[in-house]
Design a protein around this motif. Sequence first.
Motif, short mmCIF file in Angstrom:
data_model
loop_
_atom_site.label_atom_id
_atom_site.label_comp_id
_atom_site.label_asym_id
_atom_site.label_seq_id
_atom_site.Cartn_x
_atom_site.Cartn_y
_atom_site.Cartn_z
N ALA A 1 3.01 -18.55 0.28
CA ALA A 1 1.70 -18.61 -0.34
C ALA A 1 1.51 -17.40 -1.24
N ILE A 2 0.91 -17.70 -2.46
CA ILE A 2 1.01 -16.54 -3.35
C ILE A 2 -0.52 -16.25 -3.93
N ASN A 3 -1.14 -15.21 -3.91
CA ASN A 3 -2.72 -15.22 -4.26
C ASN A 3 -2.68 -15.11 -5.86
N ILE A 4 -3.68 -15.70 -6.32
CA ILE A 4 -3.88 -15.85 -7.93
C ILE A 4 -5.22 -15.41 -7.99
N SER A 5 -5.44 -14.24 -8.85
CA SER A 5 -6.77 -13.80 -9.09
C SER A 5 -7.39 -14.52 -10.21
N PRO A 6 -8.75 -14.79 -9.98
CA PRO A 6 -9.61 -15.75 -10.94
C PRO A 6 -9.12 -15.26 -12.64
N VAL A 7 -9.21 -14.03 -12.74
CA VAL A 7 -8.89 -13.62 -14.04
C VAL A 7 -7.60 -13.84 -14.41
N GLN A 8 -6.52 -13.78 -13.53
CA GLN A 8 -5.09 -14.51 -13.95
C GLN A 8 -4.98 -15.66 -14.26
N PHE A 9 -5.73 -16.75 -13.20
CA PHE A 9 -5.94 -17.90 -13.55
C PHE A 9 -6.38 -18.64 -14.49
N THR A 10 -7.49 -18.14 -15.22
CA THR A 10 -8.16 -18.34 -16.53
C THR A 10 -7.54 -18.00 -17.52
N HIS A 11 -6.63 -17.01 -17.59
CA HIS A 11 -5.72 -16.62 -18.53
C HIS A 11 -5.20 -17.65 -19.26
N CYS A 12 -5.12 -17.83 -20.54
CA CYS A 12 -4.32 -18.87 -21.42
C CYS A 12 -2.95 -18.98 -20.98
N GLU B 1 -8.46 -5.97 -12.28
CA GLU B 1 -9.22 -7.20 -12.67
C GLU B 1 -10.01 -6.61 -13.85
N GLU B 2 -10.88 -5.48 -13.58
CA GLU B 2 -11.84 -4.93 -14.54
C GLU B 2 -11.08 -4.64 -15.90
N THR B 3 -9.86 -4.04 -15.77
CA THR B 3 -9.20 -3.75 -16.98
C THR B 3 -8.40 -4.59 -17.56
N GLY B 4 -8.04 -5.70 -17.00
CA GLY B 4 -6.99 -6.55 -17.44
C GLY B 4 -5.85 -6.32 -17.34
N ILE B 5 -5.47 -5.32 -16.42
CA ILE B 5 -4.25 -5.00 -15.83
C ILE B 5 -3.73 -6.11 -15.04
N ILE B 6 -4.36 -6.96 -14.42
CA ILE B 6 -4.19 -7.89 -13.38
C ILE B 6 -3.42 -8.79 -14.32
N ILE B 7 -3.39 -9.20 -15.40
CA ILE B 7 -2.57 -9.81 -15.96
C ILE B 7 -0.95 -9.80 -15.97
N GLU B 8 -0.75 -8.48 -16.33
CA GLU B 8 0.71 -7.99 -16.01
C GLU B 8 1.12 -7.85 -14.65
N LEU C 1 3.99 -12.58 -9.04
CA LEU C 1 4.41 -14.04 -9.12
C LEU C 1 5.96 -13.87 -9.08
N TYR C 2 6.55 -13.32 -10.11
CA TYR C 2 7.89 -13.23 -10.24
C TYR C 2 8.61 -12.71 -8.96
N MET C 3 8.03 -11.49 -8.41
CA MET C 3 8.59 -11.06 -7.26
C MET C 3 8.55 -11.83 -5.94
N ALA C 4 7.42 -12.58 -6.05
CA ALA C 4 7.67 -13.53 -4.63
C ALA C 4 8.34 -14.85 -4.78
N CYS C 5 8.47 -15.24 -6.07
CA CYS C 5 9.49 -16.48 -6.50
C CYS C 5 10.82 -15.90 -6.21
N ARG C 6 11.19 -14.66 -6.60
CA ARG C 6 12.48 -14.18 -6.64
C ARG C 6 12.75 -13.81 -5.15
N GLN C 7 12.04 -13.48 -4.26
CA GLN C 7 12.12 -13.35 -2.70
C GLN C 7 12.37 -14.66 -2.34
#
Length: 602
Positions: free
Chosen positions: A441-452, A407-414, A420-426
Amino acid sequence: MSALKKADHFNTSLAEEMDSSFQLHSPFVTRRIQLNHASSLPQIGSSVYQCFFEHSSDAMLIADADCKILHVNPAFVAITGYTLEESIGQTPHLLCSGVHSESFYDQLWESLNQKGYWRGELVNKHKNGDAFSIWQRINVIEDNNRQVLYYISAFSDISIIKNTERKLWQMAHLDSLSGLANRALFEQRLLQELFAAKRSGQFGAVIFLDLDDFKKINDCLGHRCGDLLLQEVAKRLQLNLRTEDTVARLGGDEFVILLSGLTHKLDDAEKTAGNVAQKVLNALLEVYLIEDQELQISASLGITLFSTAFDESTEKLLRQADVAMYAAKTEGKSTYCFYHPDMLEQANKRLSIENELRFALQNDQIVLFYQPQYDAARQLLGFEALVRWQHPEKGMISPADFLPVAEETGIIIELGERLLYMACRQLAAWHSQGFKVPHLAINISPVQFTHCNFVDSVNSAMELTGVNPAAIMLEITENLIIKNITEVIEKMRLLKQRGIRFSIDDFGTGYSSLAYLRRMPIDQLKIDRSFVQDITHNENDAAIVNTIIAMAGSLNLDIIAEGVETPEQVAYLADCGCNAFQGYWFSRPLPGAEVLSILDKG
Ligand SMILES: Nc1nc2c(ncn2[C@@H]2O[C@@H]3COP(=O)(O)O[C@H]4[C@@H](O)[C@H](n5cnc6c(=O)[nH]c(N)nc65)O[C@@H]4COP(=O)(O)O[C@H]3[C@H]2O)c(=O)[nH]1
């Protein structure tokens, strides 16, 4: 000038005299030129010198012993803008730009008086007021008695060379986007200051500054907008610091500030550096108007001090300030921290996690486990997807150990997009194999959710995998809702239109208010396991759980309890009206392959 003695009677024509002098030597290589009519060197006609004088591309002027200009050539007129008539009778002071100090002219005259010549670079002023650089040679012409007769000067305009030099210097030392110093210049100045501090015993400070969530601005509003914002930030930094402080941009959204000559006392130096950091923080927080948009951005600052006592390299000081800046980020951003040696170990650990995590993402070390969710009758309701890092040497790493760094480094976006893709595919695969899995149920980090790009990334995961959106439950946290309510609601609304459902994770641990909850298009509340843990013997926890269940009922929301570990907890929760459970009592999170054994076809 007054020191110069007046020339002897000037009784021959200028051309004749110049003839004599040039017969002796080239005026630009002699030390001191003396007229000698008795010279026996071969004669060259005066017209040749006249021609040379008139057609030289170098400006030339001849002045008498009082420095009064006697003659100038056409190149002088072209370079300075003064006509022959305007120049004659004036002194070379006519061209004075005011750039040079008195001591500069003292040295020039000393050289003329002692050596009979001067050469060097000068900045002159054109008739139109523009400054221009010249390379000038001045020679003194004396008679046999060493009395000054004339000064002859030739100069060429080197403005183009100087401008090129300046541009090259700027390219090597300045950051082209912001015009601030670059890393090389900053390190040069820092090195100078380290030596100065060693001598003076005064403290200096290096402040490392990183904008908070700048990547979002670049990603969401475009690089042009990001660049304009960086330029504004640079301006504000310069405005809020003294001219003797150095501000540099190291690249991206990273800036550094060098404060020198603070004080001799550590406490006072810390106080001053802290005040400067706070001033900078406040200045940067003011709203920016970029391309008709109002933007706001905060910064995190790390400070490290240096003085005689410290024998640090510039690199080490920058690293310390960087580490302190990271500490400011972890303290919640928009603040500053002073460096402490303990931070270094933490920073090294984080750096190695960051590097390894990037590698892990590229090398399929990141996998999903699935924890089943049941009702009281052990009917499968669905699963929660939980990330795991299968490290080749360290074994299975828990999300708590790497998600904060991601989250701190922004890697969370990728990472988040991948999960998300892996969970949907499964889920799509289970469904296509005929297994009954009501939801995932899929967890979404706040950093990921607020990304445009968040809504787009969910849509593209669904499109790529062909998963049924109605079977997707996105888990978001309470704190996300508090911070960005309008934006969050809008994104949720867009995804709900596709059929996706939402659950509030860790419910009860954050600060959600009923008013907020009413406005949110939520489907489920998830009771946090901290309340479930002691529910059977802690009255407070039991009361909270009862309240959450009642609240869910009144808002018409589903409810699920997580972290259920005992049959007593199941019974108690069921008595309170909760009929969905997740926890070790039922099953630990399982790798995808093991899930098959608990799935029903039908
Ligand atoms: N003591 C105890 N623990 C139980 C029990 N049942 C489940 N748990 C653990 O409780 C956590 C539940 O997930 P969470 O609250 O969403 O909390 C998650 C979630 O916030 C985050 N996380 C996990 N996977 C993902 C992911 O794919 N994306 C994002 N953004 N966050 C994730 O990491 C947190 C921790 O995940 P895990 O370590 O997998 O920990 C999981 C799970 O293994 C139980 O009976 N007793």
